[in-house]
Design a protein around this motif. Structure first.
Motif, short mmCIF file in Angstrom:
data_model
loop_
_atom_site.label_atom_id
_atom_site.label_comp_id
_atom_site.label_asym_id
_atom_site.label_seq_id
_atom_site.Cartn_x
_atom_site.Cartn_y
_atom_site.Cartn_z
N GLU A 184 2.51 -63.78 60.94
CA GLU A 184 2.03 -63.85 62.32
C GLU A 184 2.45 -62.64 63.14
O GLU A 184 1.66 -62.09 63.91
N GLU A 185 3.72 -62.21 62.97
CA GLU A 185 4.17 -61.08 63.76
C GLU A 185 3.39 -59.82 63.39
O GLU A 185 3.10 -58.99 64.24
N THR A 187 0.30 -59.74 62.23
CA THR A 187 -1.03 -59.85 62.84
C THR A 187 -0.95 -59.51 64.33
O THR A 187 -1.81 -58.82 64.86
N ALA A 188 0.10 -59.99 64.98
CA ALA A 188 0.27 -59.70 66.41
C ALA A 188 0.37 -58.19 66.63
O ALA A 188 -0.23 -57.64 67.55
N ALA A 189 1.12 -57.52 65.76
CA ALA A 189 1.28 -56.07 65.90
C ALA A 189 -0.07 -55.37 65.79
O ALA A 189 -0.39 -54.49 66.59
N VAL A 190 -0.88 -55.81 64.82
CA VAL A 190 -2.20 -55.19 64.65
C VAL A 190 -3.06 -55.47 65.88
O VAL A 190 -3.76 -54.58 66.38
N SER A 191 -3.00 -56.71 66.38
CA SER A 191 -3.85 -57.02 67.54
C SER A 191 -3.41 -56.23 68.77
O SER A 191 -4.18 -56.05 69.70
N LEU A 192 -2.17 -55.75 68.77
CA LEU A 192 -1.70 -54.93 69.90
C LEU A 192 -1.98 -53.45 69.67
O LEU A 192 -1.55 -52.61 70.46
N GLY A 193 -2.65 -53.13 68.58
CA GLY A 193 -3.09 -51.75 68.37
C GLY A 193 -2.24 -50.95 67.41
O GLY A 193 -2.44 -49.75 67.28
N ALA A 194 -1.29 -51.60 66.70
CA ALA A 194 -0.46 -50.84 65.78
C ALA A 194 -1.25 -50.48 64.52
O ALA A 194 -2.07 -51.27 64.06
N SER A 195 -0.99 -49.31 63.98
CA SER A 195 -1.59 -48.94 62.70
C SER A 195 -0.80 -49.63 61.59
O SER A 195 0.26 -50.20 61.85
N GLN A 198 2.70 -48.25 61.40
CA GLN A 198 3.50 -48.65 62.57
C GLN A 198 3.93 -50.10 62.44
O GLN A 198 5.07 -50.46 62.74
N VAL A 203 7.81 -53.62 62.56
CA VAL A 203 7.87 -55.08 62.53
C VAL A 203 8.37 -55.60 61.18
O VAL A 203 9.32 -56.36 61.11
N ARG B 72 -8.09 -52.96 66.15
CA ARG B 72 -7.16 -52.19 66.98
C ARG B 72 -7.86 -51.53 68.15
O ARG B 72 -7.23 -51.19 69.15
N PHE B 80 -0.73 -65.96 70.34
CA PHE B 80 -0.71 -66.82 69.16
C PHE B 80 -0.08 -68.16 69.48
O PHE B 80 0.77 -68.28 70.36
N PHE B 97 5.58 -53.05 73.27
CA PHE B 97 5.12 -52.67 71.93
C PHE B 97 3.73 -52.04 71.93
O PHE B 97 3.51 -50.97 71.38
#
Lengths: 293, 359
Positions: A184-185, A187-195, A198, A203, B72, B80, B97
């Motif tokens: 989940e974390e 996925t959250a990182a990707v949804s926030l724009g992380a490559s 990254q 994460v 992205r 979530f 972040f």
């Protein structure tokens, strides 16, 4: 609530014999037996290694270690082979753990089982496998010889054998950690724009770092002491393909007991150090894991 | 930013999670996707976010096809269900972040990040917790951090997956009212998923009721509650009493009830059912004129709450639930074991698919 509760029936504990209440003589004799076994099988030999190494004083000990060029070379070789094998296993281990913990694909169960294979195969057999593949009578031997690539009886062979035998440590430590943490974390990182990179660096790595470190330490300890597989692929060329464990054996065969003990004491020291770090980590990790929920 | 979903289908193996769904969310609205578990609402939300790919169909943001875009680049804020906060980062770092991972050319300066993050934390009333770790926060606080983190990237669309699902009842009520006020303040197009009809009806501008991968009805909370399009919607949006029977020649015959139903004037009979909410049933000691009624025995009276709940057992053994106002309850004084005459003030008729899955 408490006032209105009916009185409790009288306690019946006298009739119950708790498991913890074994008679004192049972508890003491079991404890003593365990202590005795540990003392005879572990403490005495370890102490004896150091006693044997330092028997003629520290000067002799030092020259036994660093005065002999072959011994010097074996230390250098181990310090070369182990980090490379370790780096390869961290890479493969993280990749394998990622694949198994994050994806569902055909052959996933088989891959999980195969990762454990090096644990169940005898190291000598593992070494023989490499001889069969890379040796002159092996599948790739003639080809390698034609292109002037030396794997067997050279450092690359030692690295391969060491990496193979210690392969499961990192992956096996990481798979349960990654499965417990979930994706989940990430996925959250990707949804926030992380490559992808990254996400992994910011994460995933911080979340798995203790498991990873633990795996690296175990892997390192095993890699430094590896004997069987390395013995088969090394060809025992003194000053060229002898790692520390092989050097210990060779010195011992040559009746150079102080020399053998000196090298053995260094290996033992490294093992003890690993144990201390591991214990320190284990004390630390549960408090980290408490943050999982 | 308006969202348009066109003929989206998504299956997992043989299970069709989202079945040919089309839907428009006007800019600035707060829309609830409401349905039981397995109705496809979360899959649909993840497809809008780009976290899952539809098998067929497209998603448009302001007329632009977003299906082809990398998640992205969609500029979607996703909250979530279990918050998915980065456990090793402070509250501040969690919110920052999305700004820190931007390419250097688009990344705000340190001072700007500081200002933006603290501004968002003030908005969700958590600026005093900026240095804490997620594990040191309560559930409601974590949810607000997750929201601030999603808002930090200035999303064009805000998507929330069961945002209050894992909170206890009181915090949940507080937080959903707070979310409604926040939405009125920032006006970003938002879609949230919930299986709690009360939550959907209270918070959303519009409710999309989903069942088995399809949209059953779209409408304002009042529309879907007062004029349910299907028996499923009626049954899902609150308790109902169901009377099964048939319809023929413009008249519905449902056991002891008989009502006119001019829309179905055909002579051949068809199975039908009448759905009646508990507060739409009248009880009395004597039979009254009208569409007919039913004698039933009082089994249980629960007078705790704003309405008095009566449980009755009809002559044919079926359970009935009736809600009375406290005044009516006092005037009537029903006793357990007593027989009362139950008569619907209002009922909704549906042709029967199969007898009663409704709750």
């Amino acid at each position: 609530m408490r006032e209105s509760a009916p009185p409790l029936p009288p306690p019946v504990e006298h009739r119950i014999r708790y498991v913890r209440e074994d008679p004192a003589w049972v508890r003491w004799s079991l404890t003593l037996a365990a202590m005795a076994v540990v003392a005879v099988l572990i403490v005495v030999p370890v102490v004896h290694v150091f006693a044997g190494a330092l028997k003629d004083g520290f000067g002799v000990y030092w020259s036994n270690l660093f005065g002999d060029p072959d011994t010097r070379h074996s230390i250098r070789l181990t310090l070369t082979v182990v980090p490379v094998a370790l780096a390869a296993n961290v890479l493969f281990g993280v990749a394998a753990a990622w694949a198994i913990a994050r994806f569902r694909f055909p052959g996933r169960t088989l891959l999980t089982a195969l990762i454990d294979l090096p644990f169940s195969v005898s190291p000598v057999v593992a070494g023989l496998m490499f001889v069969l593949i890379f040796g002159l009578q092996g599948y790739l031997g003639p080809f390698l010889r034609a292109h002037d690539v030396k794997i067997l009886f050279a450092t690359p062979g030692l690295i391969l054998a060491t990496a193979f035998v210690t392969f499961p440590f990192v992956a096996r430590e990481l798979i349960p950690v990654m499965e417990a943490i979930g994706d989940e974390e990430e996925t959250a990182a990707v949804s926030l724009g992380a490559s992808g990179w990254q996400m992994f660096r910011r994460v995933t790595v911080p979340n798995i770092k203790w498991g990873l470190l633990y795996g690296i330490i175990l892997c390192n300890a095993r890699a430094m002491g590896e004997f069987g597989a390395v013995y088969v692929v090394s060809g025992h060329i003194a000053g060229q393909t002898d790692t520390m464990p092989l050097r210990v054996e060779k010195l011992f065969q040559e009746y150079n007991l102080p020399g053998a003990f000196a090298v053995a004491s260094v290996l033992t020291l490294l093992a003890l150090l690993t144990l201390v770090i591991k214990a320190g980590l284990e004390r630390r990790v549960p408090s980290e894991r408490a943050h999982v929920d | 930013m308006s969202i348009e979903i066109r003929n989206v289908t998504r299956s997992f193996g043989s299970f069709v999670a989202v079945n040919d769904v089309s839907l428009t969310v006007p800019s600035g609205e707060l829309v609830a996707l409401l349905g039981p578990s397995g109705s496809g609402k979360t899959s649909l939300l993840r497809i809008i976010a780009g976290l899952e790919r539809p098998d067929r169909g497209q998603v448009f943001f302001e007329g632009e096809d977003a299906t082809v875009r990398d998640p992205r680049l969609r500029r979607v804020g996703f909250v979530f269900q279990h918050y998915a906060l980065f456990r090793h980062m402070s509250v501040f770092e969690n919110v920052a972040f999305g700004l820190r991972v931007r390419p250097r050319s688009a990344r705000p300066s340190k001072a700007e990040i500081q200002e933006r993050v603290m501004g968002l934390l003030k908005l969700v009333q958590l600026d005093w917790l900026a240095g804490r770790l997620p594990s040191e926060l309560s559930g409601g606080q974590r949810q607000r951090v997750a929201l601030a983190r999603a808002l930090a990237v200035q999303p064009r669309v805000l998507l929330l997956d069961e945002p209050f699902g894992s909170l206890d009842a009181q915090v949940r009520q507080e937080l959903r009212r707070w979310l409604r006020r926040l939405h009125d303040e920032i006006r970003v197009t938002s879609v949230f998923v919930t299986h709690d009809q009360e939550e959907a009806l209270e918070v959303a501008d519009r409710v999309v009721v989903m069942n088995q991968g399809r949209v059953e009805q779209v409408g304002s909370p009042q529309e879907v509650f007062d004029r349910p399009a299907t028996s499923f919607v009626m049954g899902f949006l609150g308790h109902v009493n169901i009377f099964h029977g048939r319809v023929e020649a413009g008249r519905a015959l449902l056991g002891p009830l008989a009502v006119d139903w001019p829309e179905h004037a055909a002579a051949e009979p068809r199975a039908a059912a009448a759905y009646v909410r508990p507060h739409e049933l009248d009880v009395a000691r004597a039979a009254a004129e009208g569409n007919g009624g039913i004698w039933a025995t009082v089994r249980h009276v629960n007078a705790a709450g704003a309405v008095v709940k009566l449980e009755l057992e009809a002559a044919d053994g079926g359970p009935l639930r009736v809600d009375l106002s406290p005044e009516r309850h006092e005037a009537l004084g029903p006793r357990v074991g007593e027989r009362l005459y139950v008569q619907p003030r209002r009922l909704r008729l549906f042709l029967d698919e199969a007898p009663g899955p409704a709750r």
